[in-house]
Design a protein around this motif. Structure first.
Motif, PDB file in Angstrom:
ATOM      1  N   ASP A 199       0.814  -1.220   0.000  1.00  0.00           N
ATOM      2  CA  ASP A 199       0.000   0.000   0.000  1.00  0.00           C
ATOM      3  C   ASP A 199       0.847   1.270   0.000  1.00  0.00           C
ATOM      4  O   ASP A 199       0.321   2.368   0.209  1.00  0.00           O
ATOM      5  CB  ASP A 199      -0.918   0.027   1.229  1.00  0.00           C
ATOM      6  N   SER A 200       2.135   1.142  -0.246  1.00  0.00           N
ATOM      7  CA  SER A 200       3.011   2.315  -0.185  1.00  0.00           C
ATOM      8  C   SER A 200       2.654   3.350  -1.251  1.00  0.00           C
ATOM      9  O   SER A 200       2.937   4.541  -1.080  1.00  0.00           O
ATOM     10  CB  SER A 200       4.475   1.893  -0.333  1.00  0.00           C
ATOM     11  N   TRP A 201       2.015   2.921  -2.341  1.00  0.00           N
ATOM     12  CA  TRP A 201       1.621   3.859  -3.389  1.00  0.00           C
ATOM     13  C   TRP A 201       0.672   4.928  -2.854  1.00  0.00           C
ATOM     14  O   TRP A 201       0.633   6.058  -3.380  1.00  0.00           O
ATOM     15  CB  TRP A 201       0.957   3.120  -4.552  1.00  0.00           C
ATOM     16  N   ARG A 202      -0.093   4.595  -1.822  1.00  0.00           N
ATOM     17  CA  ARG A 202      -1.053   5.552  -1.257  1.00  0.00           C
ATOM     18  C   ARG A 202      -0.362   6.771  -0.662  1.00  0.00           C
ATOM     19  O   ARG A 202      -0.972   7.845  -0.542  1.00  0.00           O
ATOM     20  CB  ARG A 202      -1.924   4.866  -0.192  1.00  0.00           C
ATOM     21  N   ASP A 203       0.918   6.621  -0.300  1.00  0.00           N
ATOM     22  CA  ASP A 203       1.659   7.756   0.253  1.00  0.00           C
ATOM     23  C   ASP A 203       1.901   8.840  -0.798  1.00  0.00           C
ATOM     24  O   ASP A 203       2.228   9.985  -0.445  1.00  0.00           O
ATOM     25  CB  ASP A 203       3.010   7.291   0.812  1.00  0.00           C
ATOM     26  N   SER A 204       1.759   8.484  -2.063  1.00  0.00           N
ATOM     27  CA  SER A 204       1.991   9.441  -3.149  1.00  0.00           C
ATOM     28  C   SER A 204       0.695   9.923  -3.789  1.00  0.00           C
ATOM     29  O   SER A 204       0.720  10.527  -4.865  1.00  0.00           O
ATOM     30  CB  SER A 204       2.880   8.794  -4.224  1.00  0.00           C
ATOM     31  N   ILE A 205      -0.425   9.652  -3.134  1.00  0.00           N
ATOM     32  CA  ILE A 205      -1.736  10.047  -3.644  1.00  0.00           C
ATOM     33  C   ILE A 205      -2.396  10.998  -2.655  1.00  0.00           C
ATOM     34  O   ILE A 205      -2.331  10.802  -1.435  1.00  0.00           O
ATOM     35  CB  ILE A 205      -2.633   8.811  -3.870  1.00  0.00           C
ATOM     36  N   ILE A 206      -3.029  12.025  -3.177  1.00  0.00           N
ATOM     37  CA  ILE A 206      -3.744  12.980  -2.331  1.00  0.00           C
ATOM     38  C   ILE A 206      -5.038  12.342  -1.838  1.00  0.00           C
ATOM     39  O   ILE A 206      -5.808  11.766  -2.619  1.00  0.00           O
ATOM     40  CB  ILE A 206      -4.045  14.271  -3.113  1.00  0.00           C
ATOM     41  N   HIS A 207      -5.292  12.449  -0.539  1.00  0.00           N
ATOM     42  CA  HIS A 207      -6.478  11.837   0.067  1.00  0.00           C
ATOM     43  C   HIS A 207      -7.508  12.911   0.397  1.00  0.00           C
ATOM     44  O   HIS A 207      -7.164  14.054   0.683  1.00  0.00           O
ATOM     45  CB  HIS A 207      -6.063  11.072   1.330  1.00  0.00           C
ATOM     46  N   PRO A 208      -8.788  12.550   0.391  1.00  0.00           N
ATOM     47  CA  PRO A 208      -9.321  11.212   0.119  1.00  0.00           C
ATOM     48  C   PRO A 208      -9.286  10.885  -1.385  1.00  0.00           C
ATOM     49  O   PRO A 208      -9.308  11.785  -2.218  1.00  0.00           O
ATOM     50  CB  PRO A 208     -10.769  11.295   0.612  1.00  0.00           C
ATOM     51  N   LEU A 229      -7.291  -0.762  -8.437  1.00  0.00           N
ATOM     52  CA  LEU A 229      -7.341  -0.263  -7.063  1.00  0.00           C
ATOM     53  C   LEU A 229      -8.044   1.091  -6.952  1.00  0.00           C
ATOM     54  O   LEU A 229      -8.661   1.389  -5.939  1.00  0.00           O
ATOM     55  CB  LEU A 229      -5.917  -0.124  -6.507  1.00  0.00           C
ATOM     56  N   ALA A 230      -7.915   1.907  -7.986  1.00  0.00           N
ATOM     57  CA  ALA A 230      -8.516   3.247  -7.928  1.00  0.00           C
ATOM     58  C   ALA A 230      -8.453   3.875  -9.311  1.00  0.00           C
ATOM     59  O   ALA A 230      -7.690   3.448 -10.172  1.00  0.00           O
ATOM     60  CB  ALA A 230      -7.764   4.129  -6.921  1.00  0.00           C
ATOM     61  N   PHE A 231      -9.268   4.916  -9.505  1.00  0.00           N
ATOM     62  CA  PHE A 231      -9.141   5.748 -10.705  1.00  0.00           C
ATOM     63  C   PHE A 231      -9.489   7.171 -10.334  1.00  0.00           C
ATOM     64  O   PHE A 231     -10.070   7.438  -9.278  1.00  0.00           O
ATOM     65  CB  PHE A 231     -10.007   5.223 -11.860  1.00  0.00           C
ATOM     66  N   GLY A 232      -9.092   8.104 -11.167  1.00  0.00           N
ATOM     67  CA  GLY A 232      -9.293   9.519 -10.841  1.00  0.00           C
ATOM     68  C   GLY A 232      -8.444   9.964  -9.667  1.00  0.00           C
ATOM     69  O   GLY A 232      -8.755  10.966  -9.006  1.00  0.00           O
ATOM     70  N   ALA A 233      -7.357   9.232  -9.380  1.00  0.00           N
ATOM     71  CA  ALA A 233      -6.512   9.554  -8.222  1.00  0.00           C
ATOM     72  C   ALA A 233      -5.582  10.719  -8.532  1.00  0.00           C
ATOM     73  O   ALA A 233      -4.982  10.782  -9.608  1.00  0.00           O
ATOM     74  CB  ALA A 233      -5.682   8.321  -7.833  1.00  0.00           C
ATOM     75  N   LYS A 234      -5.448  11.633  -7.577  1.00  0.00           N
ATOM     76  CA  LYS A 234      -4.583  12.807  -7.740  1.00  0.00           C
ATOM     77  C   LYS A 234      -3.213  12.496  -7.140  1.00  0.00           C
ATOM     78  O   LYS A 234      -3.093  12.147  -5.961  1.00  0.00           O
ATOM     79  CB  LYS A 234      -5.189  14.022  -7.041  1.00  0.00           C
ATOM     80  N   ILE A 235      -2.188  12.651  -7.953  1.00  0.00           N
ATOM     81  CA  ILE A 235      -0.824  12.346  -7.503  1.00  0.00           C
ATOM     82  C   ILE A 235      -0.251  13.530  -6.740  1.00  0.00           C
ATOM     83  O   ILE A 235      -0.344  14.676  -7.188  1.00  0.00           O
ATOM     84  CB  ILE A 235       0.077  12.006  -8.707  1.00  0.00           C
ATOM     85  N   GLY A 236       0.315  13.237  -5.578  1.00  0.00           N
ATOM     86  CA  GLY A 236       0.984  14.256  -4.785  1.00  0.00           C
ATOM     87  C   GLY A 236       2.446  13.902  -4.601  1.00  0.00           C
ATOM     88  O   GLY A 236       3.013  13.111  -5.365  1.00  0.00           O
ATOM     89  N   ARG A 237       3.057  14.449  -3.585  1.00  0.00           N
ATOM     90  CA  ARG A 237       4.456  14.147  -3.295  1.00  0.00           C
ATOM     91  C   ARG A 237       4.522  13.488  -1.927  1.00  0.00           C
ATOM     92  O   ARG A 237       3.912  13.944  -0.960  1.00  0.00           O
ATOM     93  CB  ARG A 237       5.273  15.439  -3.313  1.00  0.00           C
ATOM     94  N   THR A 238       5.259  12.361  -1.870  1.00  0.00           N
ATOM     95  CA  THR A 238       5.414  11.659  -0.606  1.00  0.00           C
ATOM     96  C   THR A 238       6.029  12.576   0.445  1.00  0.00           C
ATOM     97  O   THR A 238       6.945  13.346   0.145  1.00  0.00           O
ATOM     98  CB  THR A 238       6.309  10.421  -0.791  1.00  0.00           C
TER      99      THR A 238
END
Length: 385
Positions: free
Chosen positions: A230-239, A297-306
């Motif tokens: 699940d480390s990829w989630r650290d590079s995605i803007i939540h929610p 796992l997801a779509f429309g995900a916004k990429i951020g910076r870890t």
């Protein structure tokens, strides 16, 4: 880029005369290797004169219109005897821009090739075929002024292997030696035709997704992350607005089915639908995220910076064509917002890859290069046409 040489007599499209000898040499080398390996059902190599004629005629046909549409034609150089059970015309048709334009609407479906052969009077069109021999010279007229020379893979499955791309007076000769470069991703190696392709081969499925992404022309990003992490989630803007739980496994379930299903038309149709569905999600603003086992796992995900990560400052850009030497640039020079965010994602998630399609047809694979310690952007649109 390949330099143009003096035009030969009879040809009015300069690039045709320039590249003809190169094309014959490439096909001759491929067929020689195939013979050495004992492969069967091998095509004939066209002469440089015939290559030049086919390119010249196809180029001028591509600039014409029939009922407001430009022709999209696949031309295969083979005799009727090499085509299995083809559709044969009672009378030979002249191989000319006018005839190609007229036939275009009836033969533009995928998998249909116009058969072209020659006699003492020159080249002629003898009919259509779905079956062509291994390494058969194929020319796709993709859009006005855009021609792609390719051949069928030896096992008959998967995307054809591109050899040369001609756009107007620009010539891009695919550099097969790109496969020998450090950190060359296996997806690129497969596109170059040097790994086997099969319906459930995970690399080939990614190629099909990439082709479908490029085809919808909306642009899009696909992030491929390691399964079980699940480390990829650290590079995605939540929610994450369109997070999927549990992960959707329609494509991965198909790929786990018995090998006997590979040739089953129903199974292949389901595979194509699943691939197009995933590719369609990439058209939505943001990135689509799948595992390396093709679970969504997801779509429309916004990429951020870890958190704690530095901003990516440099990207190595290469293109697998002769003369396409790599250059190190600022990420902003690699493309638009999608490209910059994909580069940042791979910079932070070094065991992931990112596939990015632009609306203008440019396609890039972003990977981490441990040899160069930099994000590597592989421009592969010349291989996906």
């Amino acid at each position: 880029m390949t330099q143009l040489k003096n035009i030969s007599e009879g040809s009015t499209y300069k690039a045709a005369a320039s590249v003809a000898d190169t094309v014959v040499n490439i096909f001759s080398q491929h067929l020689d290797r195939a013979v050495e390996k004992g492969e069967e059902d091998i095509a004939s190599v066209p002469s440089a004169h015939h290559v030049e004629q086919i390119l010249d005629t196809a180029f001028w046909a591509s600039l014409r219109r029939e009922e407001g549409n430009s022709p999209k034609v696949s031309i295969a150089f083979l005799s009727p005897e090499q085509a299995g059970f083809p559709l044969r015309f009672e009378h030979k048709l002249t191989f000319s821009p006018n005839v190609l334009t007229k036939l275009g609407p009836g033969v533009e479906r995928p998998g249909v090739h116009l058969g072209v052969w020659y006699d003492q009077d020159g080249l002629y069109i003898w009919g259509t075929t779905h079956k062509i021999p291994n390494y058969c010279f194929v020319l796709d007229v993709s859009e006005p002024g855009l021609l792609v020379i390719k051949h069928r893979r030896s096992n008959g499955f998967g995307k054809f292997t591109n050899i040369v791309v001609l756009t107007g007076d620009q010539i891009k000769v695919v550099d097969e030696d790109s496969r020998n470069l450090p950190d060359c991703p296996v997806l690129l190696t497969s596109l170059l035709g040097f790994t086997s392709a099969s319906p459930n081969n995970s690399v080939n499925v990614l190629i099909q997704i990439a082709t479908s992404m490029r085809a919808h022309k909306h642009g899009g990003s696909l992030l491929v992350v390691p399964s079980g992490s699940d480390s990829w989630r650290d590079s995605i803007i939540h929610p994450i607005k369109y997070s999927i739980s549990p992960a959707f496994s329609g494509l991965s379930d198909l790929m786990r089915q018995d090998i006997k299903n590979w040739s089953n038309g129903i199974w292949q149709g389901e595979l194509s639908r699943e691939i197009d569905s995933i590719a369609g999600l990439t058209a939505i603003d943001g990135a689509t995220v799948i595992t390396d086992k093709h679970e969504v796992l997801a779509f429309g995900a916004k990429i951020g910076r870890t958190e704690g990560s530095s901003r990516v400052e440099r990207v190595l850009i290469t293109e697998p064509i002769i003369g396409g030497d790599g250059v190190i640039v600022n990420p902003a020079m690699s493309g638009g917002t999608r490209h910059m965010s994909a580069a940042q994602f791979v910079h932070d998630q070094k065991d992931a890859i990112a596939l990015v399609a632009s609306q203008d047809g440019i396609f890039t694979i972003f990977t981490w290069s441990p040899c160069e310690n930099i994000v590597h952007a592989h421009r592969i649109d010349s291989l996906l046409l």
